[in-house]
Design an enzyme around this catalytic site. Structure first.
Site, mmCIF file in Angstrom:
data_model
loop_
_atom_site.group_PDB
_atom_site.id
_atom_site.type_symbol
_atom_site.label_atom_id
_atom_site.label_comp_id
_atom_site.label_asym_id
_atom_site.label_seq_id
_atom_site.Cartn_x
_atom_site.Cartn_y
_atom_site.Cartn_z
ATOM 1 N N CYS A 1 0.821 -1.557 0.090
ATOM 2 C CA CYS A 1 0.004 -0.493 0.139
ATOM 3 C C CYS A 1 1.275 1.265 -0.289
ATOM 4 C CB CYS A 1 -0.285 0.247 0.735
ATOM 5 S SG CYS A 1 -1.858 2.106 1.837
ATOM 6 N N CYS B 1 -9.982 -8.674 23.043
ATOM 7 C CA CYS B 1 -9.355 -8.013 21.792
ATOM 8 C C CYS B 1 -7.844 -8.421 22.274
ATOM 9 C CB CYS B 1 -10.185 -7.058 21.211
ATOM 10 S SG CYS B 1 -10.318 -5.770 22.367
ATOM 11 N N CYS C 1 -8.031 1.973 0.810
ATOM 12 C CA CYS C 1 -7.157 1.200 0.883
ATOM 13 C C CYS C 1 -7.430 -0.347 0.653
ATOM 14 C CB CYS C 1 -7.654 1.760 2.237
ATOM 15 S SG CYS C 1 -7.778 0.357 3.681
ATOM 16 N N CYS D 1 -1.471 -0.164 9.385
ATOM 17 C CA CYS D 1 -0.906 -2.216 9.152
ATOM 18 C C CYS D 1 -0.425 -2.263 8.978
ATOM 19 C CB CYS D 1 -1.775 -2.586 7.161
ATOM 20 S SG CYS D 1 -3.466 -2.133 7.376
ATOM 21 N N TYR E 1 -20.501 -7.128 29.455
ATOM 22 C CA TYR E 1 -19.761 -5.788 28.274
ATOM 23 C C TYR E 1 -20.549 -6.432 27.192
ATOM 24 C CZ TYR E 1 -16.078 -6.292 31.217
ATOM 25 O OH TYR E 1 -15.214 -6.193 32.955
ATOM 26 N N GLN F 1 -19.333 -4.426 15.981
ATOM 27 C CA GLN F 1 -17.575 -5.268 14.810
ATOM 28 C C GLN F 1 -17.761 -4.069 13.668
ATOM 29 O OE1 GLN F 1 -15.615 -6.935 16.993
ATOM 30 N NE2 GLN F 1 -17.273 -7.868 18.692
ATOM 31 N N ASP G 1 -16.862 -10.594 27.381
ATOM 32 C CA ASP G 1 -16.430 -9.861 26.192
ATOM 33 C C ASP G 1 -15.753 -8.017 26.492
ATOM 34 O OD1 ASP G 1 -15.367 -9.242 23.730
ATOM 35 O OD2 ASP G 1 -17.283 -9.410 22.220
HETATM 36 N N1 SAH Z 1 -20.330 -7.482 23.140
HETATM 37 C C1 SAH Z 1 -20.044 -6.791 22.500
HETATM 38 C C2 SAH Z 1 -18.865 -5.171 22.762
HETATM 39 C C3 SAH Z 1 -17.375 -5.247 22.945
HETATM 40 S S1 SAH Z 1 -16.552 -4.237 22.945
HETATM 41 C C4 SAH Z 1 -19.527 -6.406 20.798
HETATM 42 O O1 SAH Z 1 -19.028 -8.266 20.478
HETATM 43 O O2 SAH Z 1 -19.907 -6.105 20.135
HETATM 44 C C5 SAH Z 1 -16.962 -4.102 24.548
HETATM 45 C C6 SAH Z 1 -17.810 -3.066 25.277
HETATM 46 O O3 SAH Z 1 -17.899 -3.223 27.251
HETATM 47 C C7 SAH Z 1 -18.604 -1.688 24.687
HETATM 48 O O4 SAH Z 1 -19.454 -1.845 24.227
HETATM 49 C C8 SAH Z 1 -17.809 -0.636 25.958
HETATM 50 O O5 SAH Z 1 -18.590 0.444 25.776
HETATM 51 C C9 SAH Z 1 -17.859 -2.026 27.318
HETATM 52 N N2 SAH Z 1 -17.873 -1.397 29.106
HETATM 53 C C10 SAH Z 1 -16.157 -0.755 28.777
HETATM 54 N N3 SAH Z 1 -16.299 -1.124 29.357
HETATM 55 C C11 SAH Z 1 -17.865 -1.052 30.542
HETATM 56 C C12 SAH Z 1 -17.035 -1.318 32.109
HETATM 57 N N4 SAH Z 1 -16.562 -1.311 32.972
HETATM 58 N N5 SAH Z 1 -18.351 -1.972 32.656
HETATM 59 C C13 SAH Z 1 -19.664 -2.245 31.254
HETATM 60 N N6 SAH Z 1 -18.981 -2.286 30.324
HETATM 61 C C14 SAH Z 1 -17.870 -1.733 30.198
#
Ligand code: SAH
Length: 392
Positions: free
Chosen positions: A16, A348, A99, A25, A252, A223, A321
């Site tokens: 790129c 992640c 991109c 990247c 989360y 996502q 998550d």
């Molecule tokens: N499971 C979802 C989001 C994952 S990203 C998916 O797959 O789309 C992580 C998420 O955690 C975000 O939405 C963020 O706002 C939330 N988050 C961050 N800190 C947090 C906390 N202390 N308590 C609850 N949620 C939180």
């Protein structure tokens, strides 16, 4: 090692031209196979002491996977209007026309907007003196529904030649389903400001993931690689081994995606998320999909788990998550007190996941499966799904 060409899918793509300056990247000089090997070995190094690591799930075609594309607008010293990405750790714009990892339609729309800005003689935002009109363009596309949202982030509420500009944009791209103006006049690195007005369509798009529909608004988290998200969620739900009776927590939960995808196979799902906008989207998403066995709470996940523990509640399966920073002690200790049979930990960031797995394995849980998934080809990020079971 191939330095400047790509053979996957028999494409011969030159390195790129923006990659050095853009910095997005980090693995650009590796073939896709080498990237996957690198990510696999990173996960083995960090998590391999807990369990054997399954083979990473890569993409069939690792290009143009991003469903969300953002471009900053500015001027060169010579006065030319440009759009592109910020050079890493700076606010210098690297002009980009296309991109390798972004959605091609989104890139096309951004180029059209660049052209229209010139022909309508609109100004672009100058961060140095906080003046000017167009600051960023954000495009989100539902890969399965083909709905497209364009967000014009502007420094002022006043939009010169608004109606004609919108008309011209829709003429060039009738496939756009909604256009939103977002006003951001603050000195900030955040792309989006608070205030929004819908200029065309209904202000949001929907997309389909694992057979469920999700509403995506300009600000809500979704996502960015929907193809691999299906792989990731598929693994998470498989690891949960649901039979239709379980009480499930989706911690989360963002806009409720994992919980909603798992809801058919569970007795009851409780989602918890800190971001209030995401929680309202999650509630709408449950409605759109006629899911009746799910509830969402807006709270810090640790606080929420503490409340559950204090109330003497139990759960059978815990999905978690967390963001890159991982979870905290409060969350983890309360999670253990709720004594789920299984914990499915999606991460992640394998570094913070390693730290959290140390805690869980010292406190009654055993790692049973580790599945890496490549959600972000060409970057050095890797996602993992880990299954833990309560020790007998
Ligand atoms: N499971 C979802 C989001 C994952 S990203 C998916 O797959 O789309 C992580 C998420 O955690 C975000 O939405 C963020 O706002 C939330 N988050 C961050 N800190 C947090 C906390 N202390 N308590 C609850 N949620 C939180």
């Amino acid at each position: 090692m191939p330095q400047n060409e790509f053979n996957k899918d028999k494409k011969d793509i030159r390195l790129c031209p923006a990659s050095r300056k853009c910095g997005g990247c980090q693995l650009m000089n590796l073939s896709y196979e080498e990237q996957l090997k690198y990510k696999q070995s990173k996960v083995v190094r960090l998590l391999g002491s807990f369990h054997r690591v399954l083979q990473i799930k890569g993409m069939e075609s690792p290009f143009h996977y991003r469903n969300k594309v953002q471009a900053a607008f500015g001027r060169t010293r010579g006065g030319e209007i440009i759009s592109g990405v910020y050079q890493s750790s700076t606010h210098n714009i690297v002009k980009t026309d296309s991109c390798l990892i972004e959605d091609e339609k989104a890139d096309e729309i951004i180029l059209t907007i660049r052209r229209l800005v010139k022909s309508f003689k609109l100004t672009v935002y100058d961060e140095k003196n906080s003046r000017g009109f167009l600051r960023h363009v954000l495009v989100k596309r539902g890969f399965q529904t083909n709905e497209i949202m364009v967000v014009l982030v502007t420094g002022t509420l006043v939009f010169p030649s608004k109606n004609d500009f919108i008309k011209a944009l829709l003429k060039a791209h009738p496939e756009i389903t909604t256009i939103v103006q977002n006003i951001n006049n603050k000195f900030t690195s955040m792309v989006l400001g608070e205030k929004e007005t819908v200029l065309y369509g209904n202000g949001y798009i929907e997309d389909v993931l694992c057979g469920k529909r999700f509403r995506i608004s300009p600000k809500s988290f979704y996502q960015i690689n929907p193809v691999q998200t299906e792989v990731l969620y598929g693994k998470a739900v498989e690891f949960a081994q649901l039979t239709g009776r379980e009480r499930v927590i989706d911690a989360y939960c963002g806009i409720g995606t994992i919980g909603i995808v798992a809801s058919d196979k569970a007795g009851e799902v409780i989602g918890c998320e800190l971001n209030a906008d995401a929680v309202s989207d999650a509630r709408v998403n449950a409605k759109i999909n006629n899911v009746e066995n799910i509830k969402f709470f807006c709270a810090d996940a640790g606080e929420f788990m503490l409340g559950m523990k204090d109330a003497g509640e139990k759960c059978d399966v815990l999905f978690m998550d967390p963001p890159r920073a991982g979870s905290d002690k409060k969350f983890l200790s309360c999670a253990v007190s709720l004594s789920p049979d299984r914990i499915v930990y999606i991460s992640c960031n394998p570094e913070t996941q390693q730290r959290d797995l140390f805690y869980l394995t010292k406190n009654g849980y055993k790692v049973k499966k580790i599945q890496p998934v490549d959600m972000f080809p060409f970057t050095n990020h890797v996602e993992t799904v880990v299954l833990l079971s309560a020790k007998e």
